[in-house]
Design a protein around this motif. Structure first.
Motif, PDB file in Angstrom:
ATOM      1  N   ASP A 299       0.836  -1.205   0.000  1.00 20.41           N
ATOM      2  CA  ASP A 299       0.000   0.000   0.000  1.00 20.41           C
ATOM      3  C   ASP A 299       0.873   1.259   0.000  1.00 20.41           C
ATOM      4  O   ASP A 299       1.957   1.280   0.615  1.00 20.41           O
ATOM      5  CB  ASP A 299      -0.897   0.028   1.233  1.00 20.41           C
ATOM      6  N   PRO A 300       0.434   2.317  -0.679  1.00 23.83           N
ATOM      7  CA  PRO A 300       1.160   3.602  -0.586  1.00 23.83           C
ATOM      8  C   PRO A 300       1.167   4.098   0.861  1.00 23.83           C
ATOM      9  O   PRO A 300       0.205   3.898   1.610  1.00 23.83           O
ATOM     10  CB  PRO A 300       0.349   4.526  -1.495  1.00 23.83           C
ATOM     11  N   LYS A 301       2.255   4.754   1.239  1.00 26.55           N
ATOM     12  CA  LYS A 301       2.399   5.238   2.611  1.00 26.55           C
ATOM     13  C   LYS A 301       2.738   6.725   2.591  1.00 26.55           C
ATOM     14  O   LYS A 301       3.624   7.172   1.854  1.00 26.55           O
ATOM     15  CB  LYS A 301       3.500   4.473   3.343  1.00 26.55           C
ATOM     16  N   LEU A 302       2.028   7.473   3.407  1.00 28.02           N
ATOM     17  CA  LEU A 302       2.353   8.878   3.631  1.00 28.02           C
ATOM     18  C   LEU A 302       3.288   8.970   4.830  1.00 28.02           C
ATOM     19  O   LEU A 302       3.143   8.206   5.796  1.00 28.02           O
ATOM     20  CB  LEU A 302       1.085   9.681   3.896  1.00 28.02           C
ATOM     21  N   PHE A 303       4.238   9.892   4.775  1.00 26.86           N
ATOM     22  CA  PHE A 303       5.143  10.065   5.908  1.00 26.86           C
ATOM     23  C   PHE A 303       5.417  11.555   6.107  1.00 26.86           C
ATOM     24  O   PHE A 303       5.293  12.369   5.185  1.00 26.86           O
ATOM     25  CB  PHE A 303       6.451   9.298   5.692  1.00 26.86           C
ATOM     26  N   SER A 304       5.799  11.887   7.319  1.00 24.62           N
ATOM     27  CA  SER A 304       6.118  13.262   7.657  1.00 24.62           C
ATOM     28  C   SER A 304       7.080  13.272   8.834  1.00 24.62           C
ATOM     29  O   SER A 304       6.952  12.455   9.757  1.00 24.62           O
ATOM     30  CB  SER A 304       4.837  14.040   8.015  1.00 24.62           C
TER      31      SER A 304
ATOM     32  N   GLU B 202      10.037  17.306   6.529  1.00 28.74           N
ATOM     33  CA  GLU B 202       9.935  16.500   5.305  1.00 28.74           C
ATOM     34  C   GLU B 202       8.587  15.796   5.306  1.00 28.74           C
ATOM     35  O   GLU B 202       8.146  15.255   6.329  1.00 28.74           O
ATOM     36  CB  GLU B 202      11.064  15.464   5.215  1.00 28.74           C
ATOM     37  N   MET B 203       7.938  15.782   4.191  1.00 31.67           N
ATOM     38  CA  MET B 203       6.674  15.066   4.023  1.00 31.67           C
ATOM     39  C   MET B 203       6.617  14.503   2.604  1.00 31.67           C
ATOM     40  O   MET B 203       7.224  15.048   1.686  1.00 31.67           O
ATOM     41  CB  MET B 203       5.473  15.987   4.264  1.00 31.67           C
ATOM     42  N   GLY B 204       5.927  13.377   2.478  1.00 34.14           N
ATOM     43  CA  GLY B 204       5.849  12.780   1.154  1.00 34.14           C
ATOM     44  C   GLY B 204       5.098  11.462   1.173  1.00 34.14           C
ATOM     45  O   GLY B 204       4.355  11.153   2.110  1.00 34.14           O
TER      46      GLY B 204
ATOM     47  N   PHE C 269       9.141   3.591  -5.015  1.00 36.51           N
ATOM     48  CA  PHE C 269       9.100   4.962  -5.531  1.00 36.51           C
ATOM     49  C   PHE C 269       8.812   5.907  -4.375  1.00 36.51           C
ATOM     50  O   PHE C 269       8.064   5.572  -3.455  1.00 36.51           O
ATOM     51  CB  PHE C 269       8.027   5.113  -6.613  1.00 36.51           C
ATOM     52  N   LYS C 270       9.416   7.078  -4.489  1.00 33.64           N
ATOM     53  CA  LYS C 270       9.277   8.053  -3.408  1.00 33.64           C
ATOM     54  C   LYS C 270       9.088   9.440  -3.992  1.00 33.64           C
ATOM     55  O   LYS C 270       9.760   9.821  -4.970  1.00 33.64           O
ATOM     56  CB  LYS C 270      10.521   8.028  -2.518  1.00 33.64           C
ATOM     57  N   ALA C 271       8.180  10.207  -3.412  1.00 38.84           N
ATOM     58  CA  ALA C 271       7.985  11.609  -3.752  1.00 38.84           C
ATOM     59  C   ALA C 271       7.866  12.371  -2.445  1.00 38.84           C
ATOM     60  O   ALA C 271       7.025  12.023  -1.602  1.00 38.84           O
ATOM     61  CB  ALA C 271       6.745  11.803  -4.617  1.00 38.84           C
ATOM     62  N   SER C 272       8.727  13.402  -2.260  1.00 32.96           N
ATOM     63  CA  SER C 272       8.719  14.108  -0.978  1.00 32.96           C
ATOM     64  C   SER C 272       9.051  15.582  -1.197  1.00 32.96           C
ATOM     65  O   SER C 272       9.517  15.992  -2.273  1.00 32.96           O
ATOM     66  CB  SER C 272       9.728  13.476  -0.008  1.00 32.96           C
ATOM     67  N   TYR C 273       8.823  16.346  -0.146  1.00 31.42           N
ATOM     68  CA  TYR C 273       9.177  17.774  -0.140  1.00 31.42           C
ATOM     69  C   TYR C 273       9.851  18.057   1.188  1.00 31.42           C
ATOM     70  O   TYR C 273       9.350  17.682   2.252  1.00 31.42           O
ATOM     71  CB  TYR C 273       7.944  18.652  -0.309  1.00 31.42           C
TER      72      TYR C 273
END
Length: 477
Positions: A64-69, A86-88, A99-103
């Motif tokens: 499953d996709p996971k959100l992180f912060s 950091e969040m993504g 795959f990872k997408a973050s800011y």
């Protein structure tokens, strides 16, 4: 006691004991269908399917996709040392890639130079790939495969529970059917002896029969009265067993509730197709619940072996992160306003390679050996279980064949005994026989009919047991 008083007492006793209001016939098909739908064991068996689906869903959760912060701030003596955040989101695929997408943003007076970012922050697009260990198989994929196999294993467990439950319920029904038929035969014998006693008594009163004949017939009435009491008790106890198994909307039938059912005819209680033994032994591994469960165990051990074999490879993970200025990933500048894709990917990035490999591989070799031992043990258990099940199946089939042949012989025997009784009755009317001989012939005939009823019940039980031993009862009802 006068004969008329005796006859009145016996007639009243019989009518009070045998008064029943049997409204409708309860067939074996109806009874077992109710068991399969309503009985708690059957309901729990059906819940195993939901459990299996929940386990598969849980295993798929690893992908499953996971959100992180992550946000941190440090201030001291009125100074802001740093503030970072950091969040993504991350997505792990079933092919081992992530795959990872973050800011990320960072500010403060005492930032680590490595953590310095552009003023608008920095967006990151990343990719991580295991190049050796974990490329073709990993723990997440092993967990999903194992959960999928568990679904087959739990379905086999469900079939096994239903198979045992239906056999128990079927035998209970057949015991009830046998008891009912025995009661009917015994009641008929009692009523026949009572009718004969009345006729002999009347003949005695007019002087056609001696007093000893009334004693002889009255003794026969008393014998059948005792047999009738026993048959009635057996039938009532068998009815209690039926009540205990029959449920309605999740509630059992109360033991003191009226039981206004009667079974179908004994020779129609089990109408399953009688097939040759080869039709049961062929495909036994794929149909019998116990063998199916062991096959699932073997397949799960193969998944464990495959995962253990993956650990013999070195760990080499590659990661690439494309860095942006804020959310702008274009590295174009005034000096070079146009860049190719290769130049763009090779300008602002973060690259990584991680390598590890245990030199002695003792943990990995020990794990593999343990799995191989379990595979051998489970394979031996499977072979032994198959032999036990096939032998049990053939044993029940032999019992079924024997009772089938015995039934054919008993049918001829009953007809011959009926013919002898009728011949003896004609001789009695001609004055060439006696009540004693009539009673003896009749006693032998009724005893044979009672044995014949039991034999028919055993025949039905053996046929049910053949299907049970083959693991096929849940497919029939």
């Amino acid at each position: 006691m006068k004969p008329t008083i005796i006859a009145f007492f016996l007639l009243f006793f019989a009518e009070s004991m045998l008064a029943q209001t049997l409204d409708s016939v309860l067939t074996l098909q109806q009874f077992l269908s109710n068991i399969k739908q309503e009985h708690p064991v059957a309901r729990n068996a059906e819940l195993l399917l939901r459990q299996a689906e929940a386990q598969v869903r849980q295993a798929r959760g690893a992908f499953d996709p996971k959100l992180f912060s992550d946000w941190q701030q440090k201030s001291f003596d009125g100074k802001r040392y740093y503030r970072t955040g950091e969040m993504g989101a991350k997505v792990t695929t079933q092919w081992g890639m992530e795959f990872k997408a973050s800011y990320t943003n960072a500010s403060g007076s005492f930032l680590n130079p490595e953590e310095l970012l552009p003023d608008p922050g920095q967006a990151v697009l990343g990719l991580s790939i295991p190049l050796l260990n974990g490329l073709f198989f990993d723990a997440n994929r092993a967990g999903l495969n194992s959960a999928t196999l568990d679904r087959d294993g739990l379905d086999a467990d469900r079939r096994g529970l239903l198979n045992d439950l239906l056999l128990q319920a079927g035998i209970t029904y057949l015991n009830w059917t046998i008891a009912y038929n025995q009661l009917q035969v015994t009641e008929q014998a009692y009523q026949l002896s009572l009718t004969r006693f009345r006729g002999i008594r009347e003949s005695y009163f007019v002087g056609d029969k001696p007093a000893v004949d009334t004693i002889e017939t009255f003794t026969q009435v008393q014998n059948w009265q005792l047999e009738l009491n026993d048959a009635l008790t057996v039938y009532r106890n068998a009815s209690l067993g039926m009540r205990a198994l029959r449920w309605n909307n999740g509630r059992p039938t109360p033991a003191d509730s009226p039981w206004n059912w009667q079974p179908e005819r004994l020779n129609q209680a089990v109408q399953l197709p009688a097939m040759p033994i080869d039709s049961f032994t062929q495909g036994l591994e794929l149909q019998h619940p116990d063998l199916r469960a062991l096959r699932v165990d073997l397949r799960q051990l193969d998944v464990e072996r495959k995962l253990a074999a993956e650990q013999f490879k070195p760990r080499l993970d590659f990661s690439y992160n494309l860095l942006g200025r804020g959310f702008d990933f274009s590295p174009a500048t005034k000096e070079n306003p146009t860049l190719t894709l290769t130049e763009a990917l090779g300008t602002n990035f973060k690259l990584g390679l991680n390598f590890s490999f245990p030199l002695l591989l003792r943990k990995e070799r020990g794990k593999m050996e343990l799995i191989q031992i379990k595979q051998l043990q489970t394979g031996n258990k499977f072979d032994q279980k198959r032999i036990e099940i096939e032998n049990k199946l053939r044993s029940y089939f032999n019992d079924y064949e024997n009772t089938r042949q015995q039934i054919q012989r008993y049918q001829v025997l009953v007809r011959n005994l009926q013919a002898l009784l009728q011949a003896e009755q004609r001789k009695l009317e001609a004055g060439e026989s006696s009540i004693f001989l009539i009673n003896s012939r009749e006693q032998k005939l009724i005893e044979t009919q009672l044995k014949f009823n039991k034999l028919q019940g055993e025949f039905a039980k053996n046929l049910l047991s053949v299907y049970w031993a083959a693991g096929r009862l849940p497919l029939l009802f």
